[in-house]
Every structure is written in structure tokens, then in C-alpha cells.
Design a protein around this motif. Structure first.
Motif, PDB file in Angstrom:
ATOM      1  N   HIS A 165       0.832  -1.203   0.000  1.00  0.00           N
ATOM      2  CA  HIS A 165       0.000   0.000   0.000  1.00  0.00           C
ATOM      3  C   HIS A 165       0.870   1.258   0.000  1.00  0.00           C
ATOM      4  N   LEU A 166       1.947   1.237   0.778  1.00  0.00           N
ATOM      5  CA  LEU A 166       2.825   2.403   0.849  1.00  0.00           C
ATOM      6  C   LEU A 166       3.539   2.644  -0.478  1.00  0.00           C
ATOM      7  N   VAL A 167       3.963   1.575  -1.130  1.00  0.00           N
ATOM      8  CA  VAL A 167       4.615   1.712  -2.437  1.00  0.00           C
ATOM      9  C   VAL A 167       3.661   2.363  -3.438  1.00  0.00           C
ATOM     10  N   HIS A 168       2.408   1.921  -3.428  1.00  0.00           N
ATOM     11  CA  HIS A 168       1.406   2.509  -4.323  1.00  0.00           C
ATOM     12  C   HIS A 168       1.177   3.977  -3.986  1.00  0.00           C
ATOM     13  N   LEU A 169       1.155   4.277  -2.681  1.00  0.00           N
ATOM     14  CA  LEU A 169       0.970   5.665  -2.251  1.00  0.00           C
ATOM     15  C   LEU A 169       2.114   6.546  -2.730  1.00  0.00           C
ATOM     16  N   TYR A 170       3.327   6.069  -2.564  1.00  0.00           N
ATOM     17  CA  TYR A 170       4.494   6.858  -2.989  1.00  0.00           C
ATOM     18  C   TYR A 170       4.392   7.196  -4.472  1.00  0.00           C
ATOM     19  N   ALA A 171       3.985   6.207  -5.280  1.00  0.00           N
ATOM     20  CA  ALA A 171       3.889   6.432  -6.725  1.00  0.00           C
ATOM     21  C   ALA A 171       2.793   7.444  -7.050  1.00  0.00           C
ATOM     22  N   LYS A 172       1.666   7.322  -6.388  1.00  0.00           N
ATOM     23  CA  LYS A 172       0.542   8.211  -6.674  1.00  0.00           C
ATOM     24  C   LYS A 172       0.800   9.637  -6.194  1.00  0.00           C
ATOM     25  N   LEU A 173       1.560   9.768  -5.115  1.00  0.00           N
ATOM     26  CA  LEU A 173       1.833  11.092  -4.551  1.00  0.00           C
ATOM     27  C   LEU A 173       3.138  11.694  -5.071  1.00  0.00           C
ATOM     28  N   GLY A 174       3.925  10.889  -5.789  1.00  0.00           N
ATOM     29  CA  GLY A 174       5.187  11.378  -6.332  1.00  0.00           C
ATOM     30  C   GLY A 174       6.233  11.630  -5.266  1.00  0.00           C
ATOM     31  N   VAL A 175       6.292  10.745  -4.261  1.00  0.00           N
ATOM     32  CA  VAL A 175       7.247  10.900  -3.157  1.00  0.00           C
ATOM     33  C   VAL A 175       8.009   9.590  -2.970  1.00  0.00           C
ATOM     34  N   ASP A 176       8.983   9.618  -2.042  1.00  0.00           N
ATOM     35  CA  ASP A 176       9.768   8.402  -1.838  1.00  0.00           C
ATOM     36  C   ASP A 176       9.995   8.082  -0.364  1.00  0.00           C
ATOM     37  N   SER A 177       9.168   8.658   0.522  1.00  0.00           N
ATOM     38  CA  SER A 177       9.322   8.359   1.942  1.00  0.00           C
ATOM     39  C   SER A 177       7.992   8.534   2.663  1.00  0.00           C
ATOM     40  N   ARG A 178       7.923   7.949   3.850  1.00  0.00           N
ATOM     41  CA  ARG A 178       6.708   8.052   4.658  1.00  0.00           C
ATOM     42  C   ARG A 178       6.407   9.506   5.020  1.00  0.00           C
ATOM     43  N   THR A 179       7.443  10.224   5.462  1.00  0.00           N
ATOM     44  CA  THR A 179       7.264  11.621   5.867  1.00  0.00           C
ATOM     45  C   THR A 179       6.773  12.477   4.714  1.00  0.00           C
TER      46      THR A 179
END
Length: 212
Positions: free
Chosen positions: A183-197
Motif C-alpha cells: 500500500h505504501l509503495v502505491h501511495l508513494y507512486a501516486k503522490l510522487g514521493v519516496d518516503s513516509r514523511t
């Protein structure tokens, strides 16, 4: 529908309940049949009173969340009361959780009384009743579904924002740690980021979750 629309009010703030109670009392065609201060009480009162419409807040203290209560109430099937969410929160995560739980409508507490009354009548008739800002958010998701986080992804991110680790999140949601990481990997891709913060910050800026 013959007779007044029977309403159950679920909100943990006595002042808010008092204000809504006063508004409904002055409006013909409505009957406030019960009140509840917690999600669990709301579920129990809905079963006991069989109202036509439940006015449901989302943040109900440390117990059951309003979307969870909504899911339990609407699980009764065709004879279940209609749930109209009445809240101060309009983030995507709140909206999606409520709609996916079965809410017929979603209104903000700053809505004019006439809009609230109309929404109650629409909900009682089985029609959707969405605040304009909520409707536009949902329309935006329909137009770009692949770029928008799902309700589950936003639920994970909300817990990340609270400071929970992947292991803690997996226990809270009864999912494997691998699923949480996915889920986090998908979130990073959709938000254009590479970390939780960065994900939390980006989602907060976009109004997807409430700022931590």
C-alpha cells in the motif's frame, strides 16, 4: 412516506446535539426519536428505534469511529436506516470511508439549515445528499482513479501520520506487513514521493488526510 421522518442523532458534543435538536424541533415533518454520544450507542439505538435517518458525526471520541458505526447500521440491508454524515471533516479519507461504509449522504456542519433539512428529506427518500465540496472531490476521483489513493491506502497513511510502524499498522488493520508495504509503495507512486514523511506531507497539502 407517511408520518414524520424519524431521526436518530449521533454526536459526542452535547452543545451540537442541543443545537440540532432545536433546529429539528422547529421544522415540520421531522421527529427526533433518539440521541447517542458514541458510535456503539448509535448502532444500538438504531437497532432499537429503527429510525428513517441517522445523522452521524465521524469523530466520536476514543471509541467506534462514525464510519464504522455507519457500516454496522447499514449492514441490516434494505430495511436499514439511511445514514447522513454530518461532520466538520471533508478530507478524502473521511469522505471515502463514510461513503464506502454505506452512508447515503455527507454534509458539513457549516451547511445552512435549509440544506440540512433538504438532505434529511433526500436521505429518507433513498437519494444521495452530498455537500458541493464533497461531490466535487468524488467527481475528481472518478476522473482520475489511477492517480488517487484508495480508501484503504489513505487509511494506512492516516496511521502512518499518527506515528505507527508498519508492524503496528498491520496489527491494527489485521493485514500482513507485506500488504502494508505494498500500500505504501502505491501511495508513494501516486503522490510522487519516496518516503513516509513526504507522503504524509503531500497528502496533507492535497487535503487527502488531516495534518498530523
Amino acid at each position: 412516506m407517511s408520518g414524520p421522518i424519524r431521526i436518530l442523532l449521533v454526536d459526542d458534543h452535547p452543545v451540537v446535539r442541543s443545537g440540532i435538536r432545536a433546529m429539528l424541533a422547529d421544522q415540520p415533518g421531522f421527529a427526533l426519536v433518539g440521541e447517542a454520544a458514541t458510535g456503539r450507542e448509535g448502532v444500538e439505538e438504531a437497532r432499537r428505534l429503527s429510525p428513517d435517518v441517522v445523522l452521524m458525526d465521524l469523530q466520536l471520541g476514543a471509541g467506534m469511529h462514525g464510519s464504522e458505526a455507519t457500516r454496522e447500521i447499514t449492514a441490516a440491508g434494505a430495511d436499514a436506516p439511511r445514514v447522513l454524515v454530518l461532520t466538520t471533516f471533508d478530507t478524502d479519507s473521511d469522505i471515502l470511508a463514510a461513503i464506502e461504509a454505506g452512508a447515503t449522504g455527507y454534509l458539513l456542519k457549516d451547511a445552512p439549515p435549509d440544506r440540512l433539512f433538504a438532505a434529511i428529506r433526500s436521505a429518507a427518500a433513498g437519494d444521495s445528499a452530498l455537500a458541493p465540496s464533497v461531490a466535487s472531490r468524488l467527481l475528481g476521483r472518478m476522473r482520475s482513479p489511477t492517480a488517487t489513493p484508495t480508501a484503504r491506502e489513505l487509511e494506512v497513511l492516516r496511521l502512518v501520520a499518527e506515528g505507527l510502524s508498519n508492524r503496528q499498522i498491520s496489527k491494527r488493520l489485521f493485514l500482513s506487513e507485506t500488504t502494508i508495504k505494498t500500500h505504501l509503495v502505491h501511495l508513494y507512486a501516486k503522490l510522487g514521493v519516496d518516503s513516509r514523511t513526504a507522503a504524509v506531507a503531500a497528502a496533507s497539502r492535497r487535503g487527502l488526510i488531516r495534518p498530523p
